[in-house]
Design an enzyme around this catalytic site. Structure first.
Site, PDB file in Angstrom:
ATOM      1  N   PRO A   1       0.835  -1.206   0.000  1.00 39.65           N
ATOM      2  CA  PRO A   1       0.000   0.000   0.000  1.00 39.65           C
ATOM      3  C   PRO A   1       0.867   1.252   0.000  1.00 39.65           C
ATOM      4  CG  PRO A   1       0.085  -0.972   2.192  1.00 39.65           C
ATOM      5  CD  PRO A   1       0.783  -1.929   1.273  1.00 39.65           C
ATOM      6  N   MET A   2       0.613   2.149  -0.932  1.00 38.03           N
ATOM      7  CA  MET A   2       1.408   3.388  -0.986  1.00 38.03           C
ATOM      8  C   MET A   2       0.528   4.593  -1.301  1.00 38.03           C
ATOM      9  SD  MET A   2       4.925   2.135  -2.769  1.00 38.03           S
ATOM     10  CE  MET A   2       4.080   1.076  -3.937  1.00 38.03           C
ATOM     11  N   THR A   3       0.456   5.504  -0.344  1.00 38.91           N
ATOM     12  CA  THR A   3      -0.285   6.743  -0.511  1.00 38.91           C
ATOM     13  C   THR A   3       0.293   7.521  -1.680  1.00 38.91           C
ATOM     14  OG1 THR A   3      -0.888   6.847   1.793  1.00 38.91           O
ATOM     15  CG2 THR A   3      -0.808   8.946   0.621  1.00 38.91           C
TER      16      THR A   3
ATOM     17  N   GLN B   1      -6.759  -0.774   1.272  1.00 40.47           N
ATOM     18  CA  GLN B   1      -6.229  -0.622   2.623  1.00 40.47           C
ATOM     19  C   GLN B   1      -7.090   0.409   3.349  1.00 40.47           C
ATOM     20  OE1 GLN B   1      -2.616   1.515   3.829  1.00 40.47           O
ATOM     21  NE2 GLN B   1      -1.978  -0.322   4.943  1.00 40.47           N
TER      22      GLN B   1
ATOM     23  N   HIS C   1      -5.433  -1.198   8.186  1.00 45.15           N
ATOM     24  CA  HIS C   1      -4.135  -0.564   8.478  1.00 45.15           C
ATOM     25  C   HIS C   1      -3.970  -0.413   9.988  1.00 45.15           C
ATOM     26  CE1 HIS C   1      -0.598   1.749   8.263  1.00 45.15           C
ATOM     27  NE2 HIS C   1      -0.916   2.633   7.329  1.00 45.15           N
ATOM     28  N   GLY C   2      -3.236  -1.352  10.548  1.00 42.64           N
ATOM     29  CA  GLY C   2      -2.980  -1.311  11.995  1.00 42.64           C
ATOM     30  C   GLY C   2      -1.528  -0.986  12.316  1.00 42.64           C
ATOM     31  N   ALA C   3      -0.846  -0.322  11.353  1.00 43.30           N
ATOM     32  CA  ALA C   3       0.610  -0.149  11.466  1.00 43.30           C
ATOM     33  C   ALA C   3       1.017   1.322  11.549  1.00 43.30           C
ATOM     34  CB  ALA C   3       1.294  -0.799  10.256  1.00 43.30           C
ATOM     35  N   HIS C   4       2.338   1.553  11.707  1.00 42.87           N
ATOM     36  CA  HIS C   4       3.029   2.820  11.429  1.00 42.87           C
ATOM     37  C   HIS C   4       2.577   4.003  12.270  1.00 42.87           C
ATOM     38  CE1 HIS C   4       3.661   1.074   7.089  1.00 42.87           C
ATOM     39  NE2 HIS C   4       4.214   0.342   8.037  1.00 42.87           N
TER      40      HIS C   4
ATOM     41  N   TYR D   1      -0.535   4.980  13.079  1.00 43.90           N
ATOM     42  CA  TYR D   1      -1.858   5.563  12.808  1.00 43.90           C
ATOM     43  C   TYR D   1      -2.864   5.023  13.837  1.00 43.90           C
ATOM     44  CZ  TYR D   1       0.304   7.519   8.695  1.00 43.90           C
ATOM     45  OH  TYR D   1       1.128   8.245   7.880  1.00 43.90           O
TER      46      TYR D   1
HETATM   47  C1  LIG Z   1       5.230   6.863  -1.173  1.00 47.27           C
HETATM   48  C2  LIG Z   1       4.905   5.863  -0.118  1.00 47.27           C
HETATM   49  C3  LIG Z   1       3.649   5.853   0.447  1.00 47.27           C
HETATM   50  C4  LIG Z   1       3.311   4.899   1.438  1.00 47.27           C
HETATM   51  N1  LIG Z   1       2.031   4.869   1.922  1.00 47.27           N
HETATM   52  C5  LIG Z   1       1.654   3.852   2.738  1.00 47.27           C
HETATM   53  C6  LIG Z   1       0.280   3.672   3.097  1.00 47.27           C
HETATM   54  O1  LIG Z   1      -0.633   4.402   2.657  1.00 47.27           O
HETATM   55  N2  LIG Z   1      -0.022   2.652   3.933  1.00 47.27           N
HETATM   56  C7  LIG Z   1       0.939   1.807   4.431  1.00 47.27           C
HETATM   57  O2  LIG Z   1       0.617   0.914   5.192  1.00 47.27           O
HETATM   58  N3  LIG Z   1       2.241   1.940   4.082  1.00 47.27           N
HETATM   59  C8  LIG Z   1       2.619   2.915   3.228  1.00 47.27           C
HETATM   60  N4  LIG Z   1       3.917   2.992   2.807  1.00 47.27           N
HETATM   61  C9  LIG Z   1       4.893   1.945   3.204  1.00 47.27           C
HETATM   62  C10 LIG Z   1       4.944   0.833   2.133  1.00 47.27           C
HETATM   63  O3  LIG Z   1       3.744   0.088   2.101  1.00 47.27           O
HETATM   64  C11 LIG Z   1       6.100  -0.152   2.389  1.00 47.27           C
HETATM   65  O4  LIG Z   1       5.892  -0.801   3.612  1.00 47.27           O
HETATM   66  C12 LIG Z   1       7.450   0.549   2.392  1.00 47.27           C
HETATM   67  O5  LIG Z   1       7.590   1.399   1.270  1.00 47.27           O
HETATM   68  C13 LIG Z   1       8.594  -0.475   2.376  1.00 47.27           C
HETATM   69  O6  LIG Z   1       8.570  -1.213   1.183  1.00 47.27           O
HETATM   70  P1  LIG Z   1       9.650  -0.906   0.017  1.00 47.27           P
HETATM   71  O7  LIG Z   1      10.986  -0.895   0.705  1.00 47.27           O
HETATM   72  O8  LIG Z   1       9.481  -2.044  -0.952  1.00 47.27           O
HETATM   73  O9  LIG Z   1       9.317   0.424  -0.568  1.00 47.27           O
HETATM   74  C14 LIG Z   1       4.279   3.956   1.845  1.00 47.27           C
HETATM   75  C15 LIG Z   1       5.553   3.973   1.274  1.00 47.27           C
HETATM   76  C16 LIG Z   1       5.872   4.891   0.287  1.00 47.27           C
HETATM   77  C17 LIG Z   1       7.234   4.834  -0.350  1.00 47.27           C
END
Ligand SMILES: Cc1cc2nc3c(=O)[nH]c(=O)nc-3n(C[C@H](O)[C@H](O)[C@H](O)COP(=O)(O)O)c2cc1C
Length: 367
Positions: free
Chosen positions: A25-27, A102, A169-172, A174
């Site tokens: 998941p990536m915002t 997500q 989304h139970g991580a990071h 939030y």
């Molecule tokens: C631009 C960006 C946006 C992200 N947004 C979210 C998000 O909305 N939700 C989430 O759980 N993690 C988010 N993450 C974390 C990613 O899901 C992932 O765990 C993290 O990038 C590590 O993976 P990678 O090393 O392959 O990039 C984001 C990461 C990036 C780079």
């Protein structure tokens, strides 16, 4: 080095994934008004067409007034946003891919002035004041029930529009993680205190989602030790505590755990090579997703703050070794797939030389 293990199908009940490659998941903040538009549809369709077995969408906000924390994040409520997501689902399915949203509530990270209603402050486990003003509203028992209901409704809507499951989304750091972590939760009621009490919000939320969608619909739960407020934070210090933390979540209805780490090769606890996904699989018996710097030589937080760095493609050998050992079931890929929609196809075909490096510039557009 054979990459075959990444391209084997995965089955769990009704969920059938064509490959083990998961889009993390990536915002992306490309959904003005909270509605995923044709560019967003195309962005996800491309990944499904090029070997990604499961797409986990960017965080998408549930229908609660304080769920959102950032501009142009897609909603997962309201007719227009859900109609947009339905088009995403249909486009991904037409390519043979699978997709889950997500579901996200940012909690105390929100500030007044944020969309959609600028007058609403953050909501979190604890009240926060600044200069005598409430910047975070401490959640009442009614607020807790309202947020739980919003997650259940979003999951039901996901099922209705044809999504293949949901990720909570139970991580990071939030909202759900703010309840888990003692750094953000010093409540004195039944939602605070021991980790078991701090997990009560998540457990009730998962139970409500499960009750809404029935027994077959896949629920993925993402959690992390690290918090955006503190990268070195840890919820649990050893394997026994991890098991005690996760079992009630599994019992509440989680089918797959998504274990968020920044570097997949790091052992989670001393005395074993297992990473967080490895321990989670071993302790709960549930399938797990690993994540963190797959295919890249630098981890992601580095690139959020430093514009000059470029992460170069890196060998998948260590990852494949762990996957072949059944340490985890699925592999989530973030930045490598953000910058390169064809990443999985290139890996499958052994075209390493064509794989694109990642730099912050990739965040500026949807390709
Ligand atoms: C631009 C960006 C946006 C992200 N947004 C979210 C998000 O909305 N939700 C989430 O759980 N993690 C988010 N993450 C974390 C990613 O899901 C992932 O765990 C993290 O990038 C590590 O993976 P990678 O090393 O392959 O990039 C984001 C990461 C990036 C780079």
């Amino acid at each position: 080095m054979s990459v075959a293990a990444l391209f084997k199908p995965f089955h769990l009940g009704a969920l059938e994934l064509p490959t083990r490659v998961v889009m993390a998941p990536m915002t992306r903040s490309f959904s003005p008004g909270g509605v995923p538009n044709s560019k967003v549809i195309e962005y996800y369709r491309r990944r499904a067409a090029a070997g990604v077995g499961l797409i986990i969408t960017e965080g998408t906000t549930v229908g609660h007034q304080a769920a959102n924390g950032y501009p142009n994040v897609p909603h997962f409520y309201g007719e227009a946003a859900l109609a947009g997501w339905k088009k995403v689902v249909d486009a991904v399915h037409a390519e043979g891919g699978r997709i889950v949203p997500q579901l996200w509530h940012v909690g105390n990270v929100r500030r007044k002035g944020t969309e959609p209603d600028a007058s609403v402050p953050g909501y979190g486990p604890m009240e926060k004041l600044k200069d005598g003003q409430v910047v975070v509203h401490g959640m009442t028992l009614q607020d807790i029930q309202d947020v739980i209901a919003a997650f259940a409704q979003a999951a039901l809507d996901a099922q209705r529009i044809g999504m293949d499951g949901v990720e909570i989304h139970g991580a990071h750091g939030y909202l759900i993680d703010q309840f888990f972590w003692e750094g953000t939760n010093q409540r004195t009621d039944e939602y605070g205190g021991s980790l078991a009490n701090r997990s009560r919000f998540a457990i009730e939320l998962i139970q409500a989602v499960r009750a809404a969608v029935g027994p077959q619909f896949p629920i993925i739960f993402r959690f992390s030790q690290w918090k955006q407020q503190d990268y070195s934070a840890r919820l649990v210090q050893d394997a026994q505590a991890l098991g005690e933390f996760l079992q009630p979540l599994a019992d509440a209805g989680v089918d797959i755990f998504h274990c968020s780490t920044r570097r997949f090769w790091e052992p989670e606890f001393q005395g074993s090579d297992l990473n967080l996904a490895g321990w989670t699989r071993k302790l709960t018996g549930k399938p797990t997703i690993t994540v963190g710097s797959v295919g890249l030589d630098g981890e992601f937080l580095q690139f959020m703050v430093n514009t000059d760095k470029v992460a170069q493609p890196a060998s998948l050998e260590k990852l494949l070794e762990r996957l072949n050992n059944n340490e985890f079931d699925l592999v989530a890929v973030g930045r490598a797939l953000l910058v390169d929609p064809d990443w999985a196809t290139k890996v499958r075909e052994g075209r390493e030389q064509d794989i694109l490096p990642f730099s912050r510039e990739a965040l500026m557009s949807l390709v």
